[in-house]
Enzyme design. Structure first.
Site, PDB file in Angstrom:
ATOM      1  N   ASP A  25       0.697  -1.376   0.439  1.00  0.00           N
ATOM      2  CA  ASP A  25      -0.059   0.175   0.247  1.00  0.00           C
ATOM      3  C   ASP A  25       0.574   0.992  -0.066  1.00  0.00           C
ATOM      4  O   ASP A  25       1.085   2.037   0.953  1.00  0.00           O
ATOM      5  CB  ASP A  25      -0.809   0.065   0.863  1.00  0.00           C
ATOM      6  CG  ASP A  25      -1.901  -1.566   1.369  1.00  0.00           C
ATOM      7  OD1 ASP A  25      -2.362  -2.074   0.057  1.00  0.00           O
ATOM      8  OD2 ASP A  25      -1.603  -1.730   2.510  1.00  0.00           O
ATOM      9  N   GLU A  50     -11.331  -0.338  -3.466  1.00  0.00           N
ATOM     10  CA  GLU A  50     -10.578  -0.047  -2.246  1.00  0.00           C
ATOM     11  C   GLU A  50      -9.077   0.832  -3.157  1.00  0.00           C
ATOM     12  O   GLU A  50      -8.992   1.232  -3.991  1.00  0.00           O
ATOM     13  CB  GLU A  50     -10.679  -0.768  -1.527  1.00  0.00           C
ATOM     14  CG  GLU A  50      -9.301  -1.567  -2.107  1.00  0.00           C
ATOM     15  CD  GLU A  50      -9.197  -2.906  -1.004  1.00  0.00           C
ATOM     16  OE1 GLU A  50      -9.579  -3.453  -0.714  1.00  0.00           O
ATOM     17  OE2 GLU A  50      -8.358  -3.643  -1.632  1.00  0.00           O
TER      18      GLU A  50
HETATM   19  O1  FUB Z   1      -2.525  -3.960   2.911  1.00  0.00           O
HETATM   20  C1  FUB Z   1      -4.636  -4.260   3.791  1.00  0.00           C
HETATM   21  C2  FUB Z   1      -5.752  -4.267   2.346  1.00  0.00           C
HETATM   22  O2  FUB Z   1      -5.013  -5.117   0.962  1.00  0.00           O
HETATM   23  C3  FUB Z   1      -5.229  -2.615   2.094  1.00  0.00           C
HETATM   24  O3  FUB Z   1      -5.651  -1.381   2.917  1.00  0.00           O
HETATM   25  C4  FUB Z   1      -6.116  -2.576   0.744  1.00  0.00           C
HETATM   26  O4  FUB Z   1      -5.831  -1.492  -0.221  1.00  0.00           O
HETATM   27  C5  FUB Z   1      -5.581  -4.040   0.415  1.00  0.00           C
HETATM   28  O5  FUB Z   1      -3.925  -3.364  -0.534  1.00  0.00           O
END
Ligand code: FUB
Length: 452
Positions: A38, A209
């Site tokens: 991320d 997301e």
């Molecule tokens: O890294 C945990 C979660 O997985 C993140 O918050 C999402 O965006 C995905 O990358």
């Protein structure tokens, strides 16, 4: 080690055991001493910072939820090619409003307003009111220490805070994970929302997301991770004339690269636009991810050319920087595999055949002060040589290395050759492997180092 959590690719367990080193070079992945996902990249006062999450193998006895993510480190680079790890700035047990031992510190972000830096992060609330709440900390420095707010931001629940500050200094919080993503303007104090969150409209259906907004030539780009049922995780984008929308979907920035998440950010640094994202090609396991970066190009009409992940990545290393030639920009009659023997974990160029080459682009020789090249090699034979050429496999030869027997294909030794003449400016380097006889394998090459 819990097998359910770690079914690594060849050599991957080496990575888990590696000790922390202070810096790492900017080929892909950006760092290899620990796993980070991320990556939110930001430029503050001309310097490039990355704010990622951290992936670990669950400690003995911990049943980690989905990912095992204990806290946050910050990375920065001065020259675009060497990264400094500033260490951990927040641990899951330090979140004032957080549930202890949650291992749930997902994607964060950091933004500057005035002379303060505001760090936003999702965590599991101890009051059980949501899957994740979003907290904020304030600092005088982009690398902390941050003073963490005692409570999460009221009126917001969800993951993946993505911040955007417009030219008029108004800031916006984007967040969420699921079918819907949300946006909310922030108050001037940066710790409260100024209006209830609204859905970011006109995005394609499917799980989304990783909201990240940037502005270029007056256009707002809302970028996000998007799961297509037939393809998996992609990075997509939509554009608008207003940060709050409405947005129009424009397509993909990156295709699915493997079976798992991708999460990104886009930043302009020294006149070049860069996409930061993650992959797990180091560990072979999609919950131990590594940060990567590649250049991103815009077309005349402002649309984005799709980015293909490369090994070479970004940056222009120079004198004194190690060139990991296994992170090549082109290769022929040679391969890459994990390095062996007592060498620190990494990759090497191997199975180098006569006439084969490995190319590493954008090396900065500066003003002609480079005098020598060092090469880290292992070799189980003593016939043949390799040359370092400029710009192409037929370009000017600047250094010649007769191959020496080092004691075997995993016995490593540093050898050195003078640079012929004066080399100035930025060039691609090409290592060409040579042999007079019908030899099939000339040398294993770990790295090159240019010295003055
Ligand atoms: O890294 C945990 C979660 O997985 C993140 O918050 C999402 O965006 C995905 O990358």
């Amino acid at each position: 080690m819990n097998k359910q959590w770690f079914a690594p690719a060849r050599g991957a367990s080496l990575w888990v055991l590696m000790v922390l080193t202070i810096t790492a070079k900017a080929q892909n992945p950006l760092v290899t001493h620990s796993f980070h996902a991320d990556p939110t990249a930001r430029v503050f006062d001309g310097k490039l910072y990355v704010y990622p999450s951290t992936d670990i193998v669950p400690p003995e006895g911990v049943e980690a939820p989905r990912f095992c993510m204990p806290g946050y480190n910050i990375f920065s680079t001065e020259n675009g090619s060497t990264w400094q790890d500033h260490g951990t700035i927040l641990d899951h047990n330090q979140v004032p409003w957080g549930k202890k031992n949650s291992f749930g510190m997902w994607a964060p972000d950091c933004i500057k307003k005035g002379d303060k830096y505001y760090y936003y992060y999702p965590a599991v609330p101890k009051d059980g009111s949501a899957f994740r709440r979003i907290g904020v900390g304030v600092s005088d420095s982009p690398t902390g220490p941050f003073r963490w707010e005692k409570s999460y931001i009221k009126g917001v629940s969800g993951i993946d805070p993505g911040l955007f500050k417009d030219d008029d200094d108004k800031a916006y919080l984007f967040f969420g994970g699921g079918e819907k993503l949300f946006a909310a303007p922030l108050k001037d104090n940066m710790k409260e929302i100024a209006a209830p969150p609204v859905e970011v409209t006109a995005l394609p259906s499917g799980y989304k997301e990783g909201s990240f907004v940037f502005k270029r030539n007056g256009i707002y780009y809302f970028t996000f991770a998007h799961v297509f049922t037939d393809e998996g995780y992609t990075i997509g984008y939509a554009t608008s004339e207003d940060p709050m929308g409405p947005y129009a979907y424009r397509g993909k920035i990156m295709d699915n690269i493997s079976n798992g998440t991708n999460h990104h950010s886009v930043v302009e640094y020294k006149g070049q636009w860069i996409l930061f994202y993650h992959w797990w090609d180091v560990s072979g396991f999609n919950k131990l991810r590594s940060m990567r970066a590649d250049y991103i190009q815009f077309k005349e009409d402002g649309t984005i050319k799709k980015v293909k992940p490369t090994l070479r990545g970004i940056g222009t290393p120079g004198i004194g920087d190690t060139l990991q030639t296994d992170r090549y920009s082109n290769i022929r009659l040679a391969e890459v595999t994990y390095v062996g023997g007592n060498e620190p974990a990494g990759w090497m160029v191997c199975n180098t055949e006569p006439g084969g080459f490995v190319k590493f682009d954008r090396v900065n020789f500066g003003e002609g002060k480079a005098r020598k090249i060092q090469a880290r090699i292992a070799c189980g034979q003593r016939v043949g040589s390799f040359e370092v050429r400029l710009d192409s496999p037929k370009g000017k030869v600047i250094a010649k290395f007769p191959v020496t027997h080092t004691g075997g294909w995993n016995s490593w030794k540093t050898i050195e050759a003078e640079i012929a003449g004066s080399v100035e400016g930025i060039h691609d380097l090409v290592v060409v492997f040579k042999a007079e006889w019908g030899l099939k394998k000339i040398v294993n090459l770990n790295w090159l180092l240019i010295r003055d």
